[in-house]
Scaffold this motif. Structure first.
Motif, mmCIF file in Angstrom:
data_model
loop_
_atom_site.group_PDB
_atom_site.id
_atom_site.type_symbol
_atom_site.label_atom_id
_atom_site.label_comp_id
_atom_site.label_asym_id
_atom_site.label_seq_id
_atom_site.Cartn_x
_atom_site.Cartn_y
_atom_site.Cartn_z
ATOM 1 N N ARG A 168 17.906 -26.028 39.963
ATOM 2 C CA ARG A 168 18.672 -26.867 39.042
ATOM 3 C C ARG A 168 17.765 -27.980 38.557
ATOM 4 N N LEU A 169 16.859 -27.647 37.688
ATOM 5 C CA LEU A 169 15.900 -28.640 37.238
ATOM 6 C C LEU A 169 15.961 -28.764 35.717
ATOM 7 N N VAL A 170 16.194 -29.976 35.261
ATOM 8 C CA VAL A 170 16.292 -30.236 33.827
ATOM 9 C C VAL A 170 15.136 -31.126 33.417
ATOM 10 N N ARG A 171 14.327 -30.664 32.486
ATOM 11 C CA ARG A 171 13.242 -31.501 31.987
ATOM 12 C C ARG A 171 13.815 -32.410 30.910
ATOM 13 N N ASP A 172 13.362 -33.658 30.911
ATOM 14 C CA ASP A 172 13.958 -34.632 30.013
ATOM 15 C C ASP A 172 12.885 -35.574 29.500
ATOM 16 N N HIS A 173 12.821 -35.742 28.205
ATOM 17 C CA HIS A 173 11.823 -36.657 27.647
ATOM 18 C C HIS A 173 12.431 -38.007 27.304
ATOM 19 N N HIS A 174 13.718 -38.142 27.533
ATOM 20 C CA HIS A 174 14.373 -39.414 27.236
ATOM 21 C C HIS A 174 14.935 -39.997 28.512
ATOM 22 N N GLU A 175 14.907 -41.320 28.585
ATOM 23 C CA GLU A 175 15.518 -41.980 29.738
ATOM 24 C C GLU A 175 17.012 -41.670 29.733
ATOM 25 N N PRO A 176 17.590 -41.255 30.872
ATOM 26 C CA PRO A 176 19.039 -41.066 30.903
ATOM 27 C C PRO A 176 19.756 -42.405 30.740
ATOM 28 N N LEU A 233 5.536 -34.150 44.422
ATOM 29 C CA LEU A 233 5.915 -33.280 43.305
ATOM 30 C C LEU A 233 6.490 -31.954 43.819
ATOM 31 N N LEU A 234 5.808 -31.362 44.791
ATOM 32 C CA LEU A 234 6.257 -30.070 45.315
ATOM 33 C C LEU A 234 7.578 -30.202 46.084
ATOM 34 N N LEU A 246 3.849 -39.098 39.245
ATOM 35 C CA LEU A 246 3.445 -38.045 40.183
ATOM 36 C C LEU A 246 2.241 -37.266 39.654
ATOM 37 N N GLY A 247 1.208 -37.992 39.329
ATOM 38 C CA GLY A 247 -0.012 -37.367 38.825
ATOM 39 C C GLY A 247 -0.875 -36.845 39.957
ATOM 40 N N PRO A 248 -2.188 -36.671 39.703
ATOM 41 C CA PRO A 248 -3.105 -36.171 40.733
ATOM 42 C C PRO A 248 -3.037 -37.007 42.005
ATOM 43 N N ARG A 286 16.803 -34.123 37.503
ATOM 44 C CA ARG A 286 16.307 -34.380 36.144
ATOM 45 C C ARG A 286 14.874 -34.847 36.264
ATOM 46 N N TRP A 287 14.006 -34.277 35.464
ATOM 47 C CA TRP A 287 12.576 -34.566 35.572
ATOM 48 C C TRP A 287 12.138 -35.269 34.307
ATOM 49 N N LEU A 288 11.775 -36.500 34.449
ATOM 50 C CA LEU A 288 11.456 -37.334 33.298
ATOM 51 C C LEU A 288 9.939 -37.435 33.121
ATOM 52 N N GLY A 289 9.467 -37.295 31.886
ATOM 53 C CA GLY A 289 8.053 -37.515 31.595
ATOM 54 C C GLY A 289 7.190 -36.325 31.933
ATOM 55 N N ARG A 290 5.947 -36.636 32.294
ATOM 56 C CA ARG A 290 4.963 -35.558 32.481
ATOM 57 C C ARG A 290 5.104 -34.880 33.848
ATOM 58 N N ASN A 291 4.256 -33.884 34.032
ATOM 59 C CA ASN A 291 4.096 -33.186 35.315
ATOM 60 C C ASN A 291 5.340 -32.412 35.760
#
Ligand SMILES: [Mg+2]
Length: 372
Positions: free
Chosen positions: A59-67, A29-30, A21-23, A43-48
């Protein structure tokens, strides 16, 4: 939306593949952020990823690891990185994918992208002006897998009440409903005020949401028995100018968040914001909202039940040809007393002291609904 219901009794989780969900993908994204604002577990994975929750109900959880497996039911992404979105979906055990899509690019998809698309139950979010292009033979997207964004311009910042959030919410619901198979399911349609939560008159402040005792346990039992739970609510306070649409979404988000610790996810929330004399078809006792839910979630109205504390809930159930149950919480006891002068259309099939008693009765039967 809605809260979505996963299979096997587990909660529904939405996984956003942020790297896709980049430019140029701000609209998705919104809208995904809007789902978190409405109390969906995201759950929000990766960037942006959004940096901060914009409301207490988010209820938003940022996550840098794959669930791990069984970590999500729906993955949200875009065709900018379809492979990454599908891969995250597979790893999380997701059933479906909802992806923002540019139909003009579709013709140039690689075989791998086509395979990724078809490996999950995928639905496309496209601009409304691009729907024709997306369903053209060269693009070869099945019309039933196409969802369009609202005609309104996307917001500058996440907006809980923006119609794009509605569109994405329904797309996720439809994707999940397909997992239930081809048959139509019975469901339980529930009024909110006076049935699930204490009646407070034009409730708008999320902090005023107070569950009626026994409601979480009753909803949990319904869900365990496989009944989709649909909230159907008249919210004319919006039309009367007493509070904005966003207040209704925030209050519904609070309801979801209060029920979640009990293992309860609401499958869908539908409400009418109009005035009683607006002539709309969505205000109870109109059945437009039930019909919409039935289409989206593949439900059989005739095998379903409508539960509420007002005679207009009972009329709604009768008009939908569902079983109608009055609860004596909220206005229910007074409404029952007024039944003497009411026509047959207002008479409930059954009446119980509260939702817990109604659900016990439902679950003691083999099936609900009229099924004549
Ligand atoms: Mg009510």
């Amino acid at each position: 939306m809605a809260r979505l219901r996963g299979g096997g009794g587990r909660d529904v989780r939405l996984l956003v593949q942020g790297d896709s969900l980049g430019p140029g993908m701000e609209r998705m994204l919104l809208a995904a952020w809007g789902l978190a604002l409405r109390g969906h577990e995201v759950r929000w994975l990766g960037r942006n990823a959004p940096r901060a929750a914009a409301s207490p109900e988010a209820r938003l959880v940022r996550d840098h690891h794959e669930p791990d497996r069984r970590g999500a039911d729906i993955v949200i992404g875009s065709d900018r990185a379809l492979g990454a979105a599908a891969l995250s979906g597979w790893r999380a055990g997701a059933h479906g994918m909802v992806a923002a899509l540019d139909p003009a690019r579709r013709k140039a998809w690689s075989p791998l992208e086509r395979w990724c698309w078809s490996s999950l139950d995928s639905r496309a979010m496209v601009e409304e002006t691009a729907r024709d292009l997306a369903s053209a033979p060269a693009s070869a997207l099945e019309p039933e897998r196409l969802e369009s964004w609202s005609p309104e311009a996307p917001p500058e910042a996440p907006e809980i009440a923006h119609p794009d959030v509605d569109r994405l919410e329904r797309a996720c619901e439809r994707s999940l409903a397909r997992r239930r198979g081809e048959g139509l399911s019975p469901a339980v349609f529930l009024d909110r005020d006076g049935t699930l939560v204490v009646e407070k008159g034009y409730l708008a402040d999320p902090d005023d949401i107070e569950l009626i005792p026994g409601v979480p346990e009753a909803l949990y039992a319904l869900r365990q028995a496989g009944y989709p739970i649909e909230v159907i609510s008249n919210q004319s306070g919006v039309g009367r100018g007493l509070f904005p649409l966003s207040s209704v979404h925030r209050a519904m988000g609070r309801l979801r968040n209060l029920l979640r610790p009990y293992g309860v996810e609401i499958d869908a929330v539908h409400f009418c914001p109009h005035l009683p004399d607006s002539g709309c078809g969505c205000r109870k006792p109109g059945i437009e909202l039930l019909e919409r839910a039935a289409r989206d979630l593949r439900l059989s109205l005739r095998q379903s039940v409508m539960i509420g504390d007002k005679l207009l809930d009972i009329r709604t159930g009768h008009r939908a040809r569902a079983l109608s149950i009055l609860v004596r919480t909220g206005y229910g006891r007074d409404e029952e007393r007024s039944l003497g002068g009411a026509g047959i259309e207002a008479r409930p099939d059954h009446a119980f002291d509260d939702l817990a008693a109604a659900v016990s009765w439902i679950l003691a039967r083999e099936r609900v609904g009229r099924w004549e």
